[in-house]
Design an enzyme around this catalytic site. Structure first.
Site, mmCIF file in Angstrom:
data_model
loop_
_atom_site.group_PDB
_atom_site.id
_atom_site.type_symbol
_atom_site.label_atom_id
_atom_site.label_comp_id
_atom_site.label_asym_id
_atom_site.label_seq_id
_atom_site.Cartn_x
_atom_site.Cartn_y
_atom_site.Cartn_z
ATOM 1 N N ASP A 66 0.621 -1.319 0.056
ATOM 2 C CA ASP A 66 -0.063 -0.418 0.358
ATOM 3 C C ASP A 66 1.142 1.366 -0.087
ATOM 4 O O ASP A 66 0.308 2.157 0.457
ATOM 5 C CB ASP A 66 -0.550 -0.349 1.795
ATOM 6 C CG ASP A 66 -2.614 1.030 1.051
ATOM 7 O OD1 ASP A 66 -2.587 1.595 2.221
ATOM 8 O OD2 ASP A 66 -2.357 1.337 0.140
ATOM 9 N N LYS B 131 2.175 2.838 -6.469
ATOM 10 C CA LYS B 131 1.972 1.405 -7.582
ATOM 11 C C LYS B 131 3.181 1.517 -7.583
ATOM 12 O O LYS B 131 3.702 0.236 -8.855
ATOM 13 C CB LYS B 131 0.604 2.508 -8.064
ATOM 14 C CG LYS B 131 0.965 3.135 -8.431
ATOM 15 C CD LYS B 131 -0.233 4.407 -8.863
ATOM 16 C CE LYS B 131 -0.132 5.468 -10.059
ATOM 17 N NZ LYS B 131 0.655 5.802 -11.391
ATOM 18 N N ASP C 106 -3.544 -2.682 -2.022
ATOM 19 C CA ASP C 106 -4.595 -1.784 -2.237
ATOM 20 C C ASP C 106 -4.540 -1.294 -3.468
ATOM 21 O O ASP C 106 -3.280 -0.646 -4.099
ATOM 22 C CB ASP C 106 -4.185 -0.830 -1.045
ATOM 23 C CG ASP C 106 -5.107 0.355 -0.807
ATOM 24 O OD1 ASP C 106 -5.124 0.637 -0.291
ATOM 25 O OD2 ASP C 106 -6.477 -0.277 -1.459
ATOM 26 N N ASN C 107 -5.137 -0.165 -4.005
ATOM 27 C CA ASN C 107 -5.338 0.766 -5.015
ATOM 28 C C ASN C 107 -5.037 0.190 -6.579
ATOM 29 O O ASN C 107 -4.355 0.882 -7.244
ATOM 30 C CB ASN C 107 -4.268 2.030 -5.078
ATOM 31 C CG ASN C 107 -4.728 1.870 -3.213
ATOM 32 O OD1 ASN C 107 -3.332 1.974 -2.551
ATOM 33 N ND2 ASN C 107 -5.755 2.772 -3.315
ATOM 34 N N GLU D 62 -10.915 3.919 -0.734
ATOM 35 C CA GLU D 62 -11.770 4.697 0.736
ATOM 36 C C GLU D 62 -12.468 6.338 0.589
ATOM 37 O O GLU D 62 -12.638 7.170 -0.411
ATOM 38 C CB GLU D 62 -9.976 5.258 1.559
ATOM 39 C CG GLU D 62 -9.127 5.994 0.436
ATOM 40 C CD GLU D 62 -7.906 4.656 0.577
ATOM 41 O OE1 GLU D 62 -8.609 3.731 -0.607
ATOM 42 O OE2 GLU D 62 -7.383 5.112 -0.296
#
Ligand SMILES: Cc1cc(C(=O)N2CCN(C)CC2)sc1-c1cc(O)c2nc[nH]c(=O)c2c1
Ligand SMILES: [Mg+2]
Length: 214
Positions: free
Chosen positions: A141, A144, A169-170, A199
C-alpha cells in the site's frame, strides 16, 4: 505554519479515540476522513476485506509496505495473536512520525514495528537486521510504481514461502497495471481480485490477493 493533513488526522485520534482501543482509533479515523477531510487510508470498506484475509490466515510474520498514518497497521495489528509481529515500512518521515503516535495511541507498539526508509533499500536487509526468515502475509500500500519491483525483490531475497499471501491496495485506483499483469500471468501466483471502492468514495477500486505457490 499550517498543520499537515496527517497531523490533523492525529489530532482527531488524540481528541476523540480511547487510548489502548484500536477499534476506536479505526472508527475515529474513518469518521474524520469520511466527514471532514479525505485521506488515503485503506478505509472501512476495503478494510473489511483486509480484516477477513488476515483473520482467515492468522499470520505470525507480517510486512506492510507503506504506513502513511498507521491506519492499516492498527487494522492488521489488532487482529494478530500474541507473539505475532507486523513490520511496516514508511519512506516519508512526516508520515512515519504521525504513524508512530497513532500506533502508540492504539496500544500496539509491542506488536507493530515501524521502520523508516525506502522499501527497495530495506527488503534486502530484513533477514539479517530483524532475524526474519519468511513472511506469512504482505500488504502492499505504498506506491503503485513500486509494487512490481518490490514483489520481485521479495522473491529474489527469498522472503516468500509456499502459501505466503500478498494483498495489494489500489490496483484499480490509482492503479498498478504492471503489477496486476505480473501476478495474474505468473505461474508463481494464484491471484484474485476483490472489487470494492476507493476509500470514502464511490469510485471503483479493489484489492488483489495473490498466493505465492513457491
Ligand atoms: C492520493 C490519492 C488520490 C486519489 C483519488 O483518486 N482522489 C479522487 C477522489 N478524492 C475524494 C480523493 C482523491 S486515490 C489516492 C491514493 C489512494 C490510496 O489508497 C493510496 N495508497 C497508497 N499510496 C498512495 O499513493 C495512494 C493514493
Ligand atoms: Mg492505499
Amino acid at each position: 505554519t499550517r498543520t499537515t493533513r496527517p497531523q490533523r488526522l492525529l489530532k482527531a485520534v488524540q481528541d476523540r479515540a480511547i487510548r489502548g482501543n484500536p477499534k476506536s482509533v479505526i472508527s475515529v479515523i474513518d469518521h474524520y476522513c469520511r466527514n471532514q477531510e479525505w485521506a488515503m487510508n485503506v478505509g472501512d470498506e476495503k478494510g473489511f476485506i483486509l480484516d477477513s484475509v488476515v483473520s482467515e490466515l492468522n499470520p505470525q510474520t507480517v510486512l506492510e509496505l507503506g504506513t502513511y498514518c498507521g491506519y492499516s497497521a492498527v487494522r492488521i495489528g489488532r487482529l494478530l495473536h500474541s507473539g505475532a509481529r507486523l513490520l511496516t515500512l514508511e519512506f516519508n518521515p512526516d508520515y512515519a512520525a504521525v504513524a508512530r503516535e497513532v500506533i502508540s495511541w492504539a496500544g500496539l507498539e509491542n506488536t507493530v514495528q515501524l521502520v523508516e526508509g525506502a522499501s527497495g533499500d530495506w527488503i534486502p536487509r530484513l533477514r539479517e537486521h530483524f532475524g526474519i526468515h519468511t513472511f506469512d502475509f504482505i500488504f502492499l500500500d505504498h506506491w503503485k510504481e513500486g509494487y512490481l519491483a518490490d514483489i520481485k525483490l521479495l522473491e529474489e531475497c527469498r522472503l516468500l514461502r509456499k502459501g505466503t499471501v500478498l494483498l495489494a491496495d489500489n490496483v484499480v485506483c490509482p492503479g498498478a497495471p504492471d503489477y496486476l499483469e505480473y501476478v495474474r500471468k505468473s505461474p508463481l501466483y494464484d491471484s484474485r481480485y476483490f472489487k470494492s471502492h476507493l476509500e470514502y468514495t464511490k469510485a471503483e477500486d479493489g484489492l488483489e490477493k495473490s498466493v505465492y505457490l513457491g
